[in-house]
Design an enzyme around this catalytic site. Structure first.
Site, PDB file in Angstrom:
ATOM      1  N   GLU A  80       0.944  -1.075  -0.133  1.00  0.00           N
ATOM      2  CA  GLU A  80       0.103  -0.110   0.382  1.00  0.00           C
ATOM      3  C   GLU A  80       0.955   1.247   0.500  1.00  0.00           C
ATOM      4  O   GLU A  80       0.536   2.126  -0.194  1.00  0.00           O
ATOM      5  CB  GLU A  80      -0.793  -0.148   1.015  1.00  0.00           C
ATOM      6  N   SER A 338     -30.906 -33.806  49.068  1.00  0.00           N
ATOM      7  CA  SER A 338     -30.433 -34.691  50.111  1.00  0.00           C
ATOM      8  C   SER A 338     -28.798 -33.675  49.551  1.00  0.00           C
ATOM      9  O   SER A 338     -28.014 -34.036  50.821  1.00  0.00           O
ATOM     10  CB  SER A 338     -30.235 -35.858  49.980  1.00  0.00           C
TER      11      SER A 338
END
Length: 670
Positions: A80, A338
């Protein structure tokens, strides 16, 4: 002289223009440089668990240089803006070349935008098609270069570059189009991420895969020509398949991530372990496959020593409508069945009421209007406390709760950090059988205290929160005795030998909740299975449904042996006969006439087909008569009465008096 004056005027003009340009650049007001990024939830190692979109459903994620493969930077600059590190925002060579080509060809052939100018366009959300826009970007680019470093400008590009659809920034693009973080990229992957921002919509891999592949291959060849990669790497990259669609964003630990997001935006670092979380999520889905879709499951796994939650699964299917997968069942308040019994026994050990070898009565009993029953309806007479806990008998634990006081049990829960919810006012004896509402996370915290020698610590799940230790709820010896008894339970089939895991199961009233909680030498875990709407699940038992999953969870977490700890030095390890007299039996201490069952004699053969006479000597009425453990007569008085027809075969007859004494014979009915 005229030439000298002209030269001076020319230099002055240049200086004047330069100074004016400097003033314009210096006065340029930069747009906002900080932009909203997606809230992120990460694990204990910094790995992404889940991210959320920002406004308008946009994926834009925070990214820093250390999160990006250096190869991408090299390729981006080479492709770029190869003079990026040298120019001041505008590349004069590229500008002159573009202008000359435009004049020569009668139109634009190549662009001259630098990476800094592209950042300027992204910051202003402008276009490059008009000269006015181009000049404004050049001015802003020069200003950016004066106020920011090159690295900061690159960071802005990485965060704002468009990648098609609702994807902005390199990191979001890498996750969406490659399904991975940009930390390690192949040449082909880096080339694709360089190429997409040039034409993000026309090169979207999900809509235009051929265009994306062609653009990627063009970048690869340019990079080979520039010497960034070898020609062999470029050709190999061109043979790699290009992405054909989007990868889903990670959605790991979605319920826990939602809890973190509720604390506020930004980054949240959790105590979870990503690999372990994924393993347990997969295990949960596999375990629930083929079952009723209305069923849900929740799993919590924590480190015993630190109390850090390493995995938390709120449901098998987060997005499922059936089974209400969006509900985090690790936080739901349910009846624990339980699973509170170990705490009751531990408190009784602490108080000196019983020892694991103490005998305790499992006989019919009534406390006011409350008459507890065992789950199977059978009474077993006098049993060791160890056996009463392992068999999860109800009557012995209620006897102990009555001796302790339900309020003391409730206090112990609160000291353990359990946010217990009572249905009514004051706690009653049914508290020890599940008559209270708790969450799975709270129960894992409680069992963590048992595993930690009675020391309660709050579970932690967020790295930014540090909880102070809550304090002891049991002595070390009592906590170890509870764990030792629970480790003696037989594991579920194909779950390994006994003694490696201390665990307890539970089933709430009406089979609404199936529980299993336990620990080994390193981890504590809990599993809950049921329907989120609280409706019954016929046939669901904690031992059958939840326990196998508990052992699977601990097995996945434990990569090396994690034996249970040895007993503390102060632990009383003796037989019942060696216990002090008050600890040999739990129950009434007063002296009662000795109960003897005088008829029928033990081993007698009697004719079946009618009532059987029973004769007693001594004992304290009223009496309870049992046949093979089942109650066949209550509130019996006097020294003689009858048992109903027993049917043919062997029968064990038991008579229990009000003081807990028992007489027992076995007869054969012919």
């Amino acid at each position: 002289m005229k030439r000298l004056v002209a030269l001076v005027l020319a230099l002055w003009s240049v200086a004047f223009v330069r100074d004016g340009l400097d003033r314009i650049i210096d006065e340029t007001e930069l747009p906002a440089l900080v932009h909203a990024t997606a809230p992120e939830v990460r694990d204990r190692h910094g790995e992404l668990l889940r991210a959320y979109t920002i406004e308008n459903g946009l994926w834009r994620m925070n990214v820093s240089a250390d999160q990006v493969d250096p190869l991408f930077y090299e390729m981006l600059v080479a492709y770029e803006d190869k003079r990026f590190w040298k120019h001041n925002g505008i590349d004069p060579q590229a500008t002159l070349r573009a202008a000359w080509q435009a004049v020569w060809n009668g139109g634009i052939v190549s662009g001259a935008s630098t990476l800094t100018m592209q950042v300027a366009r992204l910051l202003e959300d402008g276009t490059t098609g008009q000269w006015g826009g181009k000049l404004r970007q050049m001015r802003l680019a020069l200003a950016l270069e004066r106020q920011l470093s090159k690295e900061q400008i690159l960071d802005l590009y990485l965060g704002l570059a468009p990648y098609g659809g609702n994807v902005e920034g390199l990191r979001a693009a890498s996750l969406v189009w490659l399904g991975k973080e940009p930390r390690r990229l192949t040449p082909a992957e880096a080339a694709l991420l360089v190429a997409l921002p040039q034409a993000p919509e026309s090169r979207r891999p999900d809509r235009h895969p051929d265009a994306a592949r062609i653009a990627r291959d063009r970048v690869l060849m340019r990079m080979a020509e520039a010497g960034i990669i070898t020609m062999e790497d470029a050709r190999a990259g061109q043979s790699d398949p290009a992405p054909l669609g989007r990868y889903p964003m990670p959605q790991i630990a979605p319920h826990m991530a939602d809890r973190a997001l509720a604390l506020g935006p930004g980054r949240h670092d959790l105590t979870l372990d990503r690999d372990l979380q994924l393993a347990l999520e997969d295990l949960t889905r596999t375990y629930m496959r083929g079952r009723d879709l209305r069923l849900s499951m929740a799993v919590v796994l924590a480190d015993i020593e630190t109390g850090e939650i390493l995995a938390s699964v709120g449901s098998p299917r987060y997005t499922a409508t059936e089974g209400q997968g969006f509900v985090d069942m690790t936080q739901a308040v349910r009846s624990p069945g339980s699973t509170l019994k170990p705490l009751v026994y531990g408190l009784a050990f602490d108080r000196g009421l019983v020892h694991p070898e103490t005998l305790i009565l499992d006989t019919p009993v009534q406390f006011g209007t409350y008459a507890p029953q065992n789950f199977d309806g059978v009474f077993r007479g006098e049993v060791p406390v160890r056996q009463a806990l392992q068999m999860s008998l109800n009557i012995p634990v209620v006897r102990l709760t009555e001796a302790l006081g339900p309020a003391h049990l409730m206090s112990a829960l609160r000291r353990a950090g359990v946010n217990a919810k009572l249905q009514g006012g004051a706690p009653g004896l049914a508290l020890s059988l599940g008559g209270v509402g708790v969450s799975l996370e709270d129960m894992v915290q409680l069992y963590g205290a048992l595993a930690r020698g009675g020391q309660a610590n709050a579970l932690t799940w967020h790295e930014n929160t540090a909880e102070e230790p809550l304090g002891p709820i049991l002595t070390r010896a009592s906590a170890w005795q509870v764990g030792h008894v629970l480790a003696g339970l037989a594991p579920p089939p194909q779950s390994g030998p006994p003694g490696r895991v201390a665990y307890k199961t539970g089933t709430s009233y009406g089979h609404r909740d199936a529980w299993a909680l336990g620990w080994n030498g390193k981890y504590v875990a809990g599993v809950w299975i049921g329907r989120p709407d609280g409706t019954p699940v016929p046939g669901a038992f904690g031992g059958d449904l939840a326990a196998p999953m508990l052992f699977e969870v601990l097995g996945r977490a434990t990569t090396r042996p994690a034996p249970l700890p040895p007993p503390p030095p102060e632990t009383l390890l003796v037989s019942r006969a060696q216990l002090p007299a008050p600890l040999q039996r739990f129950g009434p201490r007063e002296t009662a006439p000795t109960l003897q069952l005088t008829f029928p004699p033990d081993g007698a053969k009697l004719a079946s087909g009618g009532p059987v006479p029973i004769k007693l000597r001594g004992g304290t009425p009223p009496f309870t008569l049992l046949a093979n453990g089942a109650v066949v007569g209550t509130d019996l008085r006097g020294a003689a009465f009858f048992a109903p027809d027993l049917g043919a075969g062997f029968t064990t007859l038991s008579v229990i008096d009000a003081a807990g004494q028992a007489g027992r014979v076995t007869v054969e009915m012919q």
